[in-house]
Write an enzyme that holds these catalytic residues in place. Structure first.
Site, PDB file in Angstrom:
ATOM      1  N   GLU A  88       3.436  -5.870   4.292  1.00 31.62           N
ATOM      2  CA  GLU A  88       2.216  -5.115   4.569  1.00 31.62           C
ATOM      3  C   GLU A  88       1.098  -5.424   3.570  1.00 31.62           C
ATOM      4  OE1 GLU A  88       0.809  -0.473   5.361  1.00 31.62           O
ATOM      5  OE2 GLU A  88       2.779  -0.895   4.522  1.00 31.62           O
ATOM      6  N   ASP A  89       1.451  -5.671   2.307  1.00 31.60           N
ATOM      7  CA  ASP A  89       0.429  -5.744   1.265  1.00 31.60           C
ATOM      8  C   ASP A  89       0.260  -7.115   0.615  1.00 31.60           C
ATOM      9  OD1 ASP A  89      -0.323  -3.013   1.445  1.00 31.60           O
ATOM     10  OD2 ASP A  89       1.473  -2.447   0.350  1.00 31.60           O
TER      11      ASP A  89
END
Length: 573
Positions: A88-89
């Site tokens: 996600e990051d």
């Protein structure tokens, strides 16, 4: 935190060493290199990223892994926790995770990423969709939910770094979504902490009021606990019951909820004082209960046997509130060691490392028997909020225990009716229900059932459900069966009506075609079978004229009529 408000420096390597020590203590066969590869990969991927607190971002993932190590979970789950934010990051993909750590880790990370990736401006819609994805993630791998619960727990522990409005939104979501899930999965230690942390944000005045009240009475409570514990230990030992006796802390939110539900002050919350008796066998539990009651009189309406009738999350224990000299009361919980482990860890207990090798992937069927029902119910509802209400009502609400005339015990959500009970027995019993008796008296189908009620269902010869019943039943099981029955019945009625309409139209048009010969027409009109086209006619979705037009010959022109008449005359010569 330092005096200037900044967080102290964090030694990530020391955190990792502590994590490895913890894992190695309960799992001597764990591969250190495998675990440290997870650390090195995630630490590098998140390099330079910071949390709101100013700490390195990776502190969060490492703490989540540590929370799961406290539950003694398997190495794959610990690694998945360390890398759960990478997709996600950062620029890494799920394939990168799969290639480095295998399919199980990738599956868990994918589940966590999908839950975290919900983006909507409407908090209620986001909450409902989160709820739905969390519940359905169980179908892929229950460990996904454990990671997400640990993730939310650490976020709640560090929530003070967020803006007040954001704190309240997250705390409310935690109370509405994550705490009930922790409860449903039986993970008491996470459930209590999530509730207390959320309670502190949402109602700080009441939180600190209860905290102060507990501090003021701590010495008295400890004295009273020892006043019961000492003679109870002696009596149990004399009776030959091998066990351990200890005090049990009462959590702030549960105290507040009990005060609200019963409209009482803290002085009337009996289980502020609590003891726990852990025995070796189930038989010892009942033996201990007899010993307890022979020395301390119980409150008759405060004895609950969850060993004979476990809660939906598989929780088992005997609860009894007894009176001490001086009109003081204390609750005692009696359970075996294995029941205690399940009460504290719930579904996580099935994934703990067991001596003898590997993670103990015990049969989870009993814990998630409701998953198949949930998947079916999802088909019946139109949006995530309706799904959330449906599941929460059945599985996360308080329960009542009722009896059949034969003495069988049935568990239903609070507010359930005799009609819910009928469908709980069997769908056919529900469909043919025409009335009910509760404790020998005729009642309406809308009557609310209470603990200890004996319920008898009165049935007719033929099914006779009504659409009005959807407003009576409370359980999703009953609503699911009713919707299916009504949908099927309406469909069959529409098919029958459509067939009659088409037959009349064919006769009116003087066409010598039977309805069953219209299969090709149905396909031409986009229907997969004839019945679906007939149902569309019967339901008013399409007109009979459109169907019959497909088999009606085109009208003759004036010239064709003359030629046709001439041919008829010629044939008559």
């Amino acid at each position: 935190m330092n005096r200037d408000g900044a967080s102290p420096p964090v030694d990530l390597q020391a955190m990792m060493d502590g994590l490895w020590t913890k894992v190695h203590q309960y799992n001597p066969l764990a591969e250190e290199d495998h675990l440290r590869r997870g650390y090195a990969f995630a630490s590098s991927a998140h390099a330079g990223q910071k949390r709101r607190s100013g700490e390195p971002f990776f502190v969060h993932a490492l703490t989540v892994a540590d929370i799961l190590a406290d539950l003694r979970l398997d190495v794959d789950t610990i690694i998945a926790a360390m890398v759960h934010d990478v997709v996600e990051d950062t620029d890494y993909t799920l394939d990168d995770i799969r290639q480095r750590f295998g399919g199980d880790v990738a599956l868990m990370v994918d589940g966590v990423t999908k839950i975290s990736g919900i983006r909507t401006a409407n908090p209620e819609a986001r909450k409902a969709e989160t709820y739905r994805k969390l519940v359905l993630a169980i179908a892929q791998d229950p460990r996904t939910v454990l990671i997400k619960l640990a993730d939310r727990l650490h976020n709640m522990r560090t929530i003070e770094y967020l803006e007040p409005d954001r704190q309240r939104d997250i705390a409310q979501e935690t109370m509405d979504v994550y705490s009930p899930l922790a409860h449903r999965f039986g993970i008491a230690r996470i459930k209590w902490e999530l509730e207390d942390l959320s309670f502190k944000v949402l109602k700080p005045e009441r939180y600190f009021e209860i905290e102060a009240g507990i501090k003021q009475t701590r010495a008295e409570r400890e004295h009273l606990i020892e006043k019961l514990a000492t003679p109870l230990r002696e009596a149990l030992a004399e009776a030959g019951v091998r066990c351990r006796v200890s005090g049990r802390p009462k959590h702030f939110f549960s105290i507040y909820r009990k005060m609200q539900d019963q409209e009482i002050g803290m002085d009337r919350v009996f289980d502020l004082l609590a003891l726990r008796v852990i025995t070796e066998t189930k038989a010892d539990c009942y033996h201990a209960l007899g010993v307890l009651h022979s020395h301390f009189p119980p409150l008759a309406d405060r004895i609950k046997d969850y060993i004979a009738t476990p809660k939906p999350n598989m929780y088992q224990s005997i609860h009894s509130t007894v009176r001490l000299p001086g009109s003081k009361y204390i609750e005692v919980q009696i359970r075996t060691e294995s029941m205690h482990e399940l009460a504290e860890l719930g579904i996580a207990a099935h994934w703990r490392y067991k001596e003898g090798g590997g993670a103990g992937k015990a049969d989870l069927a009993q814990m998630v028997t409701w998953l198949q029902q949930i998947m079916e119910w999802e088909e019946d509802v139109d949006d995530a909020r309706a799904f959330m209400d449906s599941v929460r009502n059945d599985f996360f609400s308080d329960e009542v225990f009722v009896f059949s005339p034969g003495g069988d015990v049935f568990q239903l959500p609070r507010g359930a009716t005799p009609l819910d009970f009928a469908f709980r027995i069997h769908s056919e019993v529900g469909f043919r229900c025409i009335g009910a008796k509760v404790n020998g008296r005729i009642v309406t189908l809308r009557s609310e059932l209470h603990n200890g009620d004996t319920v008898e269902v009165l049935t007719g010869k033929k099914p006779s459900p009504s659409a009005n019943w959807l407003g009576i039943v409370k359980t999703s099981r009953a609503k699911h069966h009713l919707r299916r029955w009504l949908k099927t019945t309406r469909y069959e009625e529409s098919v029958r009506l459509g067939r009659n309409i088409i037959e009349r139209e064919l006769k009116r048009a003087k066409l010598r075609i039977r309805v069953d010969e219209l299969v090709d027409v149905a396909q031409q009109m986009g229907y997969s079978d004839l019945d679906k086209m007939l149902a569309a006619v019967g339901g008013g979705e399409i007109t009979q004229a459109k169907v019959v037009a497909r088999v009606t010959p085109p009208p003759e022109s004036a010239a064709e009529k003359v030629l046709s008449k001439g041919r008829d005359l010629y044939d008559s010569l």
